[in-house]
Design an enzyme around this catalytic site. Sequence first.
Site, PDB file in Angstrom:
ATOM      1  N   LYS A  18     -10.625  -2.868  -3.965  1.00 51.82           N
ATOM      2  CA  LYS A  18     -11.410  -1.629  -4.045  1.00 51.82           C
ATOM      3  C   LYS A  18     -10.619  -0.526  -4.697  1.00 51.82           C
ATOM      4  CE  LYS A  18     -13.002  -2.526   0.627  1.00 51.82           C
ATOM      5  NZ  LYS A  18     -12.919  -2.149   2.029  1.00 51.82           N
ATOM      6  N   LYS A  21      -4.958  -9.373  -6.702  1.00 54.31           N
ATOM      7  CA  LYS A  21      -6.149  -9.488  -5.860  1.00 54.31           C
ATOM      8  C   LYS A  21      -7.271  -8.573  -6.364  1.00 54.31           C
ATOM      9  CE  LYS A  21      -5.996  -7.456  -1.831  1.00 54.31           C
ATOM     10  NZ  LYS A  21      -5.610  -7.008  -0.489  1.00 54.31           N
ATOM     11  N   LYS A  44       0.817  -1.220   0.000  1.00 48.52           N
ATOM     12  CA  LYS A  44       0.000   0.000   0.000  1.00 48.52           C
ATOM     13  C   LYS A  44       0.847   1.265   0.000  1.00 48.52           C
ATOM     14  CE  LYS A  44      -4.424  -1.549   1.685  1.00 48.52           C
ATOM     15  NZ  LYS A  44      -5.430  -1.502   2.733  1.00 48.52           N
TER      16      LYS A  44
HETATM   17  P1  TYM Z   1     -10.760  -4.943   4.096  1.00 47.53           P
HETATM   18  O1  TYM Z   1     -11.756  -3.891   4.375  1.00 47.53           O
HETATM   19  O2  TYM Z   1      -9.669  -4.658   3.133  1.00 47.53           O
HETATM   20  O3  TYM Z   1     -11.514  -6.240   3.571  1.00 47.53           O
HETATM   21  C1  TYM Z   1     -12.621  -6.793   4.267  1.00 47.53           C
HETATM   22  C2  TYM Z   1     -12.561  -8.313   4.186  1.00 47.53           C
HETATM   23  O4  TYM Z   1     -12.598  -8.737   2.822  1.00 47.53           O
HETATM   24  C3  TYM Z   1     -11.505  -9.628   2.572  1.00 47.53           C
HETATM   25  N1  TYM Z   1     -11.057  -9.449   1.173  1.00 47.53           N
HETATM   26  C4  TYM Z   1     -10.934 -10.448   0.286  1.00 47.53           C
HETATM   27  N2  TYM Z   1     -11.172 -11.767   0.394  1.00 47.53           N
HETATM   28  C5  TYM Z   1     -10.944 -12.519  -0.713  1.00 47.53           C
HETATM   29  N3  TYM Z   1     -10.532 -12.016  -1.900  1.00 47.53           N
HETATM   30  C6  TYM Z   1     -10.285 -10.693  -2.050  1.00 47.53           C
HETATM   31  N4  TYM Z   1      -9.890 -10.204  -3.217  1.00 47.53           N
HETATM   32  C7  TYM Z   1     -10.494  -9.847  -0.915  1.00 47.53           C
HETATM   33  N5  TYM Z   1     -10.350  -8.510  -0.710  1.00 47.53           N
HETATM   34  C8  TYM Z   1     -10.689  -8.284   0.573  1.00 47.53           C
HETATM   35  C9  TYM Z   1     -10.439  -9.220   3.569  1.00 47.53           C
HETATM   36  O5  TYM Z   1      -9.531 -10.261   3.809  1.00 47.53           O
HETATM   37  C10 TYM Z   1     -11.274  -8.880   4.788  1.00 47.53           C
HETATM   38  O6  TYM Z   1     -11.566 -10.043   5.541  1.00 47.53           O
HETATM   39  N6  TYM Z   1      -7.742  -4.894   8.083  1.00 47.53           N
HETATM   40  C11 TYM Z   1      -9.001  -5.350   7.589  1.00 47.53           C
HETATM   41  C12 TYM Z   1     -10.180  -4.881   8.401  1.00 47.53           C
HETATM   42  C13 TYM Z   1     -10.071  -5.108   9.880  1.00 47.53           C
HETATM   43  C14 TYM Z   1     -10.260  -6.333  10.561  1.00 47.53           C
HETATM   44  C15 TYM Z   1     -10.116  -6.024  11.966  1.00 47.53           C
HETATM   45  C16 TYM Z   1     -10.532  -7.632  10.152  1.00 47.53           C
HETATM   46  C17 TYM Z   1      -9.835  -4.148  10.822  1.00 47.53           C
HETATM   47  N7  TYM Z   1      -9.869  -4.712  12.062  1.00 47.53           N
HETATM   48  C18 TYM Z   1     -10.251  -7.012  12.900  1.00 47.53           C
HETATM   49  C19 TYM Z   1     -10.644  -8.612  11.122  1.00 47.53           C
HETATM   50  C20 TYM Z   1     -10.506  -8.306  12.486  1.00 47.53           C
HETATM   51  C21 TYM Z   1      -9.187  -4.840   6.169  1.00 47.53           C
HETATM   52  O7  TYM Z   1      -8.616  -3.868   5.775  1.00 47.53           O
HETATM   53  O8  TYM Z   1     -10.142  -5.508   5.457  1.00 47.53           O
END
Ligand code: TYM
Length: 333
Positions: A201, A198, A114
């Site tokens: 967004k 991947k 990132k």
């Molecule tokens: P974020 O917002 O980027 O994504 C949310 C969830 O979607 C999953 N994900 C994917 N899974 C499969 N294929 C993909 N291409 C894909 N893109 C995204 C992510 O793995 C995630 O589960 N840091 C985290 C948010 C967070 C969090 C937490 C998660 C903050 N605190 C505590 C668990 C526990 C994040 O940025 O997810």
Amino acid sequence: MGKKIFSGVQPTGNLHLGNYLGAIKNFVELNNVPTNECIFCVVDLHAITVKQDPKELKKNIRETVATFVASGIDPKKSIIFNQSGVAAHSEVAWILSCVARMGWLNRMTQFKEKAGKDKEKASIGLYSYPVLMAADILLYDATHVPVGDDQKQHLELCRDIAQKFNNDFGVEDFLKVPEPLIQKEFSRIMSLKDGSKKMSKSEISDLSRINLTDNEDQIINKIKKAKTDPLPMPKNIKDLEGRLEAQNLLGIFASLNNSTLESSTEKFAGKNFSEFKHELSELIVNKIIPISEEIKKLLNDYSHLDSILLDGVEKASKIASKKIKNIKEIVGF
Ligand code: TYM
């Protein structure tokens, strides 16, 4: 015994099929097990690690709640809240950032991706982001954390932080070391334009992903334009090797159809891609359009969405305030 589930999603707009298949679909299943206690967090503090337009952020927070509910998470059975509503997240993140080591954070691959080439210009928040994520999880004594594959390293860090805190302060088992819940198959949905990247967004081309708010025509068009290879559909799992796009599209089909990659590959063995793509878009439309329509409906009533968050903040605060009180006691405040 029931599981204590915690997970988070960033309200940065464009929630897509990767978020749904990698995470939200599992949230729904876990929420439906009566013995589980589930907490799903809209992680707005994480969102501001990169620049956000305040108006857009506000809209996206509501849209994320709407997506949770439209996908089938019942706010009566789970706690749905936004992270900034519970101050303990920021406070505990600070305390844990004094436990976590620079060397551990320096290994985080997501930061490297990132931040890109110019690390000096990345925010400090983007760097320490996984510590805040650890605070989210550890405040609620979560036993299981459902996430996509890209969050695996952050969860390992969370486990390390919990263990070090317990060791440093001689409080065995005080912070609960959580287990990741990552599906064996389909935990990494790839871009429709490049099977080695991947689905994300932040990718500029909207053709690279199916958004959960896309309409039928957009879905059909995106699948039509999705990258494939010149060969006929693979005959079996072995034949999928090195064919990243075929693997990804078949994975999406299998996951939405609740079947395995193996059986889906066999179903289309030797056919041409256009036939498969036709069935794939039909399946995506059948599964995603009802969600997309429900999201739009829910977004017509902000007060309902806000009341879900308010209720969630109240419930989450009750749990978090007990834990932070103990943490402060242990630290010596
Ligand atoms: P974020 O917002 O980027 O994504 C949310 C969830 O979607 C999953 N994900 C994917 N899974 C499969 N294929 C993909 N291409 C894909 N893109 C995204 C992510 O793995 C995630 O589960 N840091 C985290 C948010 C967070 C969090 C937490 C998660 C903050 N605190 C505590 C668990 C526990 C994040 O940025 O997810």
